[in-house]
Scaffold this motif. Structure first.
Motif, mmCIF file in Angstrom:
data_model
loop_
_atom_site.group_PDB
_atom_site.id
_atom_site.type_symbol
_atom_site.label_atom_id
_atom_site.label_comp_id
_atom_site.label_asym_id
_atom_site.label_seq_id
_atom_site.Cartn_x
_atom_site.Cartn_y
_atom_site.Cartn_z
ATOM 1 N N GLN A 81 0.827 -1.208 0.000
ATOM 2 C CA GLN A 81 0.000 0.000 0.000
ATOM 3 C C GLN A 81 0.856 1.249 0.000
ATOM 4 O O GLN A 81 0.542 2.235 -0.679
ATOM 5 C CB GLN A 81 -0.944 -0.029 1.204
ATOM 6 C CG GLN A 81 -1.965 -1.165 1.123
ATOM 7 C CD GLN A 81 -2.827 -1.276 2.369
ATOM 8 O OE1 GLN A 81 -2.775 -0.416 3.243
ATOM 9 N NE2 GLN A 81 -3.598 -2.347 2.448
ATOM 10 N N ALA A 82 1.975 1.219 0.720
ATOM 11 C CA ALA A 82 2.863 2.378 0.752
ATOM 12 C C ALA A 82 3.496 2.636 -0.613
ATOM 13 O O ALA A 82 3.845 3.777 -0.932
ATOM 14 C CB ALA A 82 3.962 2.166 1.797
ATOM 15 N N HIS A 83 3.622 1.594 -1.433
ATOM 16 C CA HIS A 83 4.200 1.738 -2.768
ATOM 17 C C HIS A 83 3.150 2.015 -3.841
ATOM 18 O O HIS A 83 3.478 2.047 -5.025
ATOM 19 C CB HIS A 83 5.008 0.489 -3.136
ATOM 20 C CG HIS A 83 6.428 0.548 -2.661
ATOM 21 N ND1 HIS A 83 6.771 0.378 -1.337
ATOM 22 C CD2 HIS A 83 7.591 0.795 -3.324
ATOM 23 C CE1 HIS A 83 8.086 0.493 -1.220
ATOM 24 N NE2 HIS A 83 8.600 0.751 -2.400
ATOM 25 N N SER A 140 3.907 8.013 -11.339
ATOM 26 C CA SER A 140 3.293 9.207 -10.758
ATOM 27 C C SER A 140 3.605 9.293 -9.266
ATOM 28 O O SER A 140 3.936 10.361 -8.740
ATOM 29 C CB SER A 140 1.788 9.192 -10.981
ATOM 30 O OG SER A 140 1.160 10.275 -10.336
ATOM 31 N N CYS A 141 3.555 8.157 -8.592
ATOM 32 C CA CYS A 141 3.855 8.110 -7.163
ATOM 33 C C CYS A 141 5.325 8.463 -6.905
ATOM 34 O O CYS A 141 5.650 9.187 -5.962
ATOM 35 C CB CYS A 141 3.532 6.718 -6.604
ATOM 36 S SG CYS A 141 3.789 6.549 -4.838
ATOM 37 N N GLN A 142 6.208 7.986 -7.789
ATOM 38 C CA GLN A 142 7.637 8.279 -7.638
ATOM 39 C C GLN A 142 7.921 9.767 -7.824
ATOM 40 O O GLN A 142 8.768 10.343 -7.146
ATOM 41 C CB GLN A 142 8.448 7.453 -8.634
ATOM 42 C CG GLN A 142 8.392 5.962 -8.427
ATOM 43 C CD GLN A 142 8.762 5.556 -7.017
ATOM 44 O OE1 GLN A 142 9.873 5.807 -6.562
ATOM 45 N NE2 GLN A 142 7.835 4.926 -6.312
ATOM 46 N N GLN A 143 7.196 10.414 -8.748
ATOM 47 C CA GLN A 143 7.395 11.834 -8.982
ATOM 48 C C GLN A 143 6.944 12.653 -7.773
ATOM 49 O O GLN A 143 7.600 13.636 -7.401
ATOM 50 C CB GLN A 143 6.611 12.263 -10.224
ATOM 51 C CG GLN A 143 7.220 11.729 -11.525
ATOM 52 C CD GLN A 143 6.358 12.036 -12.723
ATOM 53 O OE1 GLN A 143 5.263 12.595 -12.601
ATOM 54 N NE2 GLN A 143 6.831 11.655 -13.907
ATOM 55 N N ARG A 144 5.872 12.223 -7.125
ATOM 56 C CA ARG A 144 5.394 12.938 -5.952
ATOM 57 C C ARG A 144 6.386 12.787 -4.800
ATOM 58 O O ARG A 144 6.642 13.738 -4.055
ATOM 59 C CB ARG A 144 4.014 12.415 -5.520
ATOM 60 C CG ARG A 144 2.899 12.805 -6.468
ATOM 61 C CD ARG A 144 1.545 12.613 -5.786
ATOM 62 N NE ARG A 144 1.337 11.228 -5.389
ATOM 63 C CZ ARG A 144 0.767 10.307 -6.163
ATOM 64 N NH1 ARG A 144 0.396 10.623 -7.406
ATOM 65 N NH2 ARG A 144 0.597 9.080 -5.730
ATOM 66 N N VAL A 145 6.938 11.577 -4.657
ATOM 67 C CA VAL A 145 7.900 11.328 -3.572
ATOM 68 C C VAL A 145 9.188 12.109 -3.841
ATOM 69 O O VAL A 145 9.795 12.674 -2.932
ATOM 70 C CB VAL A 145 8.199 9.812 -3.451
ATOM 71 C CG1 VAL A 145 9.357 9.573 -2.499
ATOM 72 C CG2 VAL A 145 6.961 9.074 -2.990
#
Length: 199
Positions: free
Chosen positions: A158-160, A193-198
């Motif tokens: 879920q965190a990923h 998209s998640c990596q860009q936010r992180v």
């Protein structure tokens, strides 16, 4: 929802063959292909994993393990890549990951962890996801877990960015009977998209 694309824009999926000795690192773990010299580590891992579990009679887990590592690859439908998650400090085997290519055409694979309770699932996924999405070229990875599962592996998923997509009724059969499974999945666009936010 339909995401329109054209096959001409998709680069070919890059196969992973047995001769490719993978080594994916994310401190404090390393994901890598199994070798026959890993058999003592695997025996210790399997002994810890099997305690208190019921299994069908006549199943030779060691023979199954050796057959799996001999056939380990991602090239055609239903191929399965088998990777070990090793502790960088002591070299112990923490988990055994199976990535099964469900569909070469749709670039979809199932991820299975044999040990949900080890202490570094976040690092393992941090090493695995870039490899599967960017290097191999998968579009979708999914995982099947017991409903309400709260293991460290489930929390790391879920965190990923893995999201719950539904319940599969009576999907899993073991020595105790039929069990439901919840479906969690992550696509390459959602992961990026998640990596860009992180970042």
């Amino acid at each position: 929802m339909i995401i329109r694309t054209h096959d001409t824009h998709l680069t070919p999926l890059r196969p992973v063959l047995r001769r490719h000795l993978l080594q994916l690192q994310a401190v404090p773990v390393t994901l890598r292909s199994f070798q026959r010299t890993d058999l003592p580590r695997w025996r210790a891992f399997d002994d810890r994993r099997q305690r208190g579990q019921r299994h069908p009679p006549g199943v030779d887990e060691e023979a199954r393990f050796l057959a799996n590592i001999h056939r380990s690859r991602l090239q055609e439908d239903n191929d399965q890549l088998v990777l070990g998650v090793f502790d960088d400090t002591q070299g112990a085997l923490l988990d055994q990951l199976h990535i099964r290519l469900q569909s070469l055409h749709s670039r979809c694979a199932e991820l299975r962890s044999l040990q949900h309770q080890h202490v570094h699932p976040q690092a393992a996924l941090q090493a695995l996801c870039p490899f599967l999405f960017d290097d191999v070229g998968l579009h979708r990875i999914y995982v099947l877990l017991p409903p309400g599962c709260t293991t460290p592996f489930a929390k790391a998923l879920q965190a990923h960015g893995f999201t719950r997509e539904g319940i599969l009724r009576d999907h899993h059969l073991d020595a105790e009977g039929w069990h439901d499974r919840q479906l969690l999945a992550l696509t390459a666009p959602a992961w990026r998209s998640c990596q860009q936010r992180v970042g």
